[in-house]
Design a protein around this motif. Structure first.
Motif, PDB file in Angstrom:
ATOM      1  N   ALA A 113       0.974   8.976  -6.159  1.00 43.66           N
ATOM      2  CA  ALA A 113       1.276  10.388  -5.911  1.00 43.66           C
ATOM      3  C   ALA A 113       2.156  10.952  -7.019  1.00 43.66           C
ATOM      4  CB  ALA A 113       1.949  10.550  -4.553  1.00 43.66           C
ATOM      5  N   LEU A 137     -10.030   4.431  -1.674  1.00 48.25           N
ATOM      6  CA  LEU A 137      -9.894   4.999  -0.332  1.00 48.25           C
ATOM      7  C   LEU A 137     -11.237   5.491   0.195  1.00 48.25           C
ATOM      8  CD1 LEU A 137      -6.573   7.048  -0.592  1.00 48.25           C
ATOM      9  CD2 LEU A 137      -6.912   4.819   0.460  1.00 48.25           C
ATOM     10  N   TYR A 196      -7.484   4.433  -7.256  1.00 48.29           N
ATOM     11  CA  TYR A 196      -6.834   4.487  -5.952  1.00 48.29           C
ATOM     12  C   TYR A 196      -7.606   5.394  -5.005  1.00 48.29           C
ATOM     13  CZ  TYR A 196      -3.392   5.666  -2.401  1.00 48.29           C
ATOM     14  OH  TYR A 196      -2.761   5.892  -1.207  1.00 48.29           O
ATOM     15  N   TYR A 197      -7.947   6.586  -5.489  1.00 45.76           N
ATOM     16  CA  TYR A 197      -8.676   7.535  -4.636  1.00 45.76           C
ATOM     17  C   TYR A 197     -10.100   7.054  -4.363  1.00 45.76           C
ATOM     18  CZ  TYR A 197      -4.761  10.540  -5.901  1.00 45.76           C
ATOM     19  OH  TYR A 197      -3.505  11.056  -6.108  1.00 45.76           O
ATOM     20  N   PHE A 212       0.829  -1.202   0.000  1.00 43.17           N
ATOM     21  CA  PHE A 212       0.000   0.000   0.000  1.00 43.17           C
ATOM     22  C   PHE A 212       0.868   1.258   0.000  1.00 43.17           C
ATOM     23  CE2 PHE A 212      -2.194   3.332   2.423  1.00 43.17           C
ATOM     24  CZ  PHE A 212      -3.299   3.526   1.600  1.00 43.17           C
ATOM     25  N   ILE A 213       1.971   1.236   0.737  1.00 46.85           N
ATOM     26  CA  ILE A 213       2.874   2.392   0.751  1.00 46.85           C
ATOM     27  C   ILE A 213       3.513   2.594  -0.621  1.00 46.85           C
ATOM     28  CG2 ILE A 213       5.037   3.270   1.714  1.00 46.85           C
ATOM     29  CD1 ILE A 213       4.296   1.959   4.350  1.00 46.85           C
ATOM     30  N   GLU A 227       2.327   1.640  -3.506  1.00 49.11           N
ATOM     31  CA  GLU A 227       1.287   2.117  -4.427  1.00 49.11           C
ATOM     32  C   GLU A 227       0.960   3.580  -4.176  1.00 49.11           C
ATOM     33  OE1 GLU A 227      -3.235   0.961  -5.873  1.00 49.11           O
ATOM     34  OE2 GLU A 227      -2.372   0.049  -4.080  1.00 49.11           O
ATOM     35  N   THR A 228       0.953   3.995  -2.929  1.00 51.82           N
ATOM     36  CA  THR A 228       0.671   5.392  -2.605  1.00 51.82           C
ATOM     37  C   THR A 228       1.735   6.309  -3.195  1.00 51.82           C
ATOM     38  OG1 THR A 228      -0.407   4.708  -0.549  1.00 51.82           O
ATOM     39  CG2 THR A 228       0.273   7.011  -0.735  1.00 51.82           C
TER      40      THR A 228
END
Length: 288
Positions: free
Chosen positions: A19, A58, A54-55, A11-12, A14-15
């Motif tokens: 970004a 979330l 992704y957004y 997850f990190i 991918e974040t």
């Protein structure tokens, strides 16, 4: 329902990637001359479809948690639908691979060939559909009506067998057992080979032409960039030389003036020496 350490690390990663892609997309959108043309671009649409899940995931995850706290016993149908949408959106992340088309000449050639060969692909699909609608009833008649086998239960079910056979894939899940059915299968396979071969030559020539054009365009852009860089470097060197000349110009003027003065003084000394020589010859020795 709990995220493990491996899941958290992914997850990190991918974040960070999302970004970076989001920043790149926003900067390109700001620098675009026409915002509407930018949003209409196929590669930009693919970028947006790859970034947005992704957004959305979330937001949907937060909504799922809030619903679980508020209504632990109900609303499962709504949550199941949201979970299905979430899984579909997560599957769209595979569109990140299409971003390679910006930097890969082969993928650009493939896309350009498909766009230019729409008529050939349309003819291929038309021929395939006509052949499928022709051989499916024949194999259904030969197998179900004449021999009584139940592999070909209906004509629409026989469409799958006709498509697989004509494209020479041959899964083997539906196989004709009777001699008439095998004759129909042989005819469908031979016709499929011919149908697939008809537009292949035109598509191949279009692919070769598109590759040559894109390669020449890339070479031209590379030469223009090299020429611009060389011109910029030459302009910077000339400006530096011009600045040095401007700084040295007062010194050169001063040196020129001193040289002129020294030449004038030498000329005066020469004239005085000549005058002194004439006077030595004309004046008597008693004058000194």
């Amino acid at each position: 329902g709990e995220c493990s350490s491996k899941c958290y690390n992914m997850f990190i990663i991918e974040t960070v990637c999302v970004a970076w892609f989001s920043l790149e997309f926003i900067l390109r959108f700001i620098q675009a001359r026409s915002k509407l043309d930018f949003l209409r671009g196929p590669l930009n649409i693919i970028d947006a479809m790859a970034i947005l899940p992704y957004y959305v995931s979330l937001v949907v995850t937060e909504e799922d948690q809030s619903f679980e706290h508020e209504r632990p016993g109900g609303g499962k149908g709504y949550l199941d639908k949201l979970g299905l949408v979430l899984r579909i959106l997560r599957a769209l992340r595979i569109l990140y691979v299409m971003r390679l088309a910006r930097h890969s000449l082969g993928l650009q050639v493939l896309g350009l060939t498909v766009r230019r060969s729409t008529r050939e692909f349309g003819l291929l699909l038309l021929f395939l559909c006509v052949a499928v609608t022709l051989f499916s009833p024949l194999v259904h008649l030969a197998e179900s009506e004449l021999t009584g086998t139940h592999d070909f239960s209906s004509i629409p079910a026989s469409y799958w067998w006709a498509i697989i056979s004509m494209t020479t894939v041959g899964y083997g899940d539906m196989v004709p057992r009777s001699i008439p059915g095998q004759v129909v299968a042989l005819s469908s396979i031979l016709s499929g080979i011919l149908i697939m071969a008809f537009p292949a030559t035109s598509i191949f020539h279009m692919f070769s032409r598109s590759y040559q054009e894109l390669k020449m365009e890339h070479d031209r852009l590379f030469k223009e960039e090299c020429a611009d860089a060389a011109a910029a470097a030459a302009t910077g060197g000339m400006q530096e030389v011009g600045g040095e000349d401007e700084e040295e110009s007062p010194q050169s003027e001063h040196q020129g003036k001193t040289k002129e003065q020294s030449m004038e003084s030498l000329a005066l000394l020469g004239k005085s020496g000549e005058a002194a020589g004439t006077n030595n010859h004309s004046l008597p020795a008693a004058a000194f």
